[in-house]
Design a protein around this motif. Sequence first.
Motif, PDB file in Angstrom:
ATOM      1  N   LEU A 241       1.550  -3.977  12.523  1.00 48.57           N
ATOM      2  CA  LEU A 241       2.780  -3.176  12.589  1.00 48.57           C
ATOM      3  C   LEU A 241       3.316  -3.046  11.170  1.00 48.57           C
ATOM      4  N   GLU A 242       3.191  -1.866  10.573  1.00 46.55           N
ATOM      5  CA  GLU A 242       3.633  -1.677   9.183  1.00 46.55           C
ATOM      6  C   GLU A 242       5.118  -1.308   9.201  1.00 46.55           C
ATOM      7  N   MET A 243       5.949  -2.215   8.684  1.00 43.13           N
ATOM      8  CA  MET A 243       7.408  -2.034   8.753  1.00 43.13           C
ATOM      9  C   MET A 243       8.068  -2.276   7.412  1.00 43.13           C
ATOM     10  N   SER A 244       7.313  -2.079   6.315  1.00 45.13           N
ATOM     11  CA  SER A 244       7.886  -2.287   4.982  1.00 45.13           C
ATOM     12  C   SER A 244       8.027  -0.985   4.206  1.00 45.13           C
ATOM     13  N   GLY A 245       7.168  -0.023   4.483  1.00 47.16           N
ATOM     14  CA  GLY A 245       7.151   1.194   3.664  1.00 47.16           C
ATOM     15  C   GLY A 245       6.512   0.959   2.306  1.00 47.16           C
ATOM     16  N   SER A 246       5.885  -0.220   2.129  1.00 50.11           N
ATOM     17  CA  SER A 246       5.249  -0.548   0.847  1.00 50.11           C
ATOM     18  C   SER A 246       3.751  -0.267   0.920  1.00 50.11           C
ATOM     19  N   GLY A 247       3.259   0.483  -0.075  1.00 50.24           N
ATOM     20  CA  GLY A 247       1.831   0.784  -0.120  1.00 50.24           C
ATOM     21  C   GLY A 247       1.006  -0.478  -0.294  1.00 50.24           C
TER      22      GLY A 247
ATOM     23  N   ALA B  58       5.761   5.959   0.490  1.00 45.69           N
ATOM     24  CA  ALA B  58       6.084   6.971  -0.526  1.00 45.69           C
ATOM     25  C   ALA B  58       5.018   8.059  -0.538  1.00 45.69           C
ATOM     26  N   PRO B  59       5.423   9.309  -0.833  1.00 42.42           N
ATOM     27  CA  PRO B  59       4.445  10.395  -0.946  1.00 42.42           C
ATOM     28  C   PRO B  59       3.383  10.004  -1.975  1.00 42.42           C
ATOM     29  N   GLY B  60       2.124  10.297  -1.655  1.00 40.13           N
ATOM     30  CA  GLY B  60       1.055   9.990  -2.607  1.00 40.13           C
ATOM     31  C   GLY B  60       0.530   8.568  -2.509  1.00 40.13           C
ATOM     32  N   THR B  61       0.992   7.786  -1.521  1.00 39.25           N
ATOM     33  CA  THR B  61       0.478   6.424  -1.361  1.00 39.25           C
ATOM     34  C   THR B  61      -1.036   6.475  -1.145  1.00 39.25           C
TER      35      THR B  61
END
Length: 346
Positions: free
Chosen positions: A241-247, A270-273
Amino acid sequence: MQTTMDALVKTERGKGLTLSRVPVPVPQRGEVLIKIHKTAICGTDVHIYNWDPWSEKNIIPPMTIGHEYVGEIAALGEGVTDYTLGQRVSGEGHIVCGHCRNCLSGNGHWCKFTKGVGVNRDGAFAEYLCIPSANVRPVPEDISEEIVSFFDAYGNAVHTATEFNVTGEDVLITGAGPIGVMAAGICRHNGARRVVVTDVNPYRLSLAKKMGASAVVNPVEQSLENIMREQGLVEGFDVGLEMSGSGAAFNQMLRTMRNGGKVALLGLLAPGTVIDWDNVIFKGLTLQGIYGRKLFETWYKMIAMIQSGLDLSPVITHRFHYTEFNQGFEAMNSGMSGKVILDWNK
Ligand code: NAD
Ligand code: ZN
């Protein structure tokens, strides 16, 4: 009834909010007026408060913000017969069109024409809120008002954590913000074997622990692979479950998933991850994007899980009166917080 009320308004393009006197909205045909008892601050509200580039693009002042709340029905617009005055309610913050292909097939959370309460129209950080009656969600009295005040965010956690079956599975949650912390509790409640939570913020990891995480990991200081071995994981995580928004967190997740694993993505990357697609393709991973809450299956499960014993109270860390809203946003901006609740009783 009073004709003006207090509200937290983004009065102009720039940082902060203003406690203002504004007219009490009048419910139109098909709408209801809700008297607000408590609200909670969402990450989106913090973006709007801070006036970040996303807000610059999406928010048109003047507007009352806020979309996490509990209150009671105060007035019914013409044609609304399903609710009674004084009834305890919260509400779905996404107002969907009701007639597009997705809405008609029960997938309103994918409606292309969604309008956000407190984002595209006046929100809940006020004494009264007006919304379409279809968005109203009655909530039983046996659930505390503090918990109901952040049902919107809890719904994001439930939607993500129930997307894939976690019973008997080993789950990795990246990001121990309020939503990740709640997701940890939900996965335990639903019978996951191991729930490992990562975050770079120790305060937040401690909240995840309180919500029942089997292990918490700060990836800057600890090796996730070592913790996996300690926890007895052999092939990797079954559900992510990805809940950080960190690449960085997302890539770590893709590396540590087992072949055939399933990943639900809530965090806004983020765009471009960039990711290593080998970890998706050769591993046969399933990736599912998650937006909002399912209308209204998620709401059904949210109530049912609390009634079957899920305790969300550890995620509440701060309580303020609405007139102290600046302190609430300060707590959110500090990172040393879970859910921050504002009381709207006079
Ligand atoms: P939050 O910002 O409070 O939490 C994110 C957490 O991730 C923070 O505690 C941060 O320290 C942590 N983090 C940062 N880098 C990390 C790393 N490398 N590894 C592990 N953790 C790391 O956000 P929240 O309110 O809990 O929401 C979670 C995410 O979901 C956010 O990205 C938010 O924008 C997004 N969101 C999406 C939807 C949707 O409908 N898709 C709805 C609500 C929130
Ligand atoms: Zn629609």
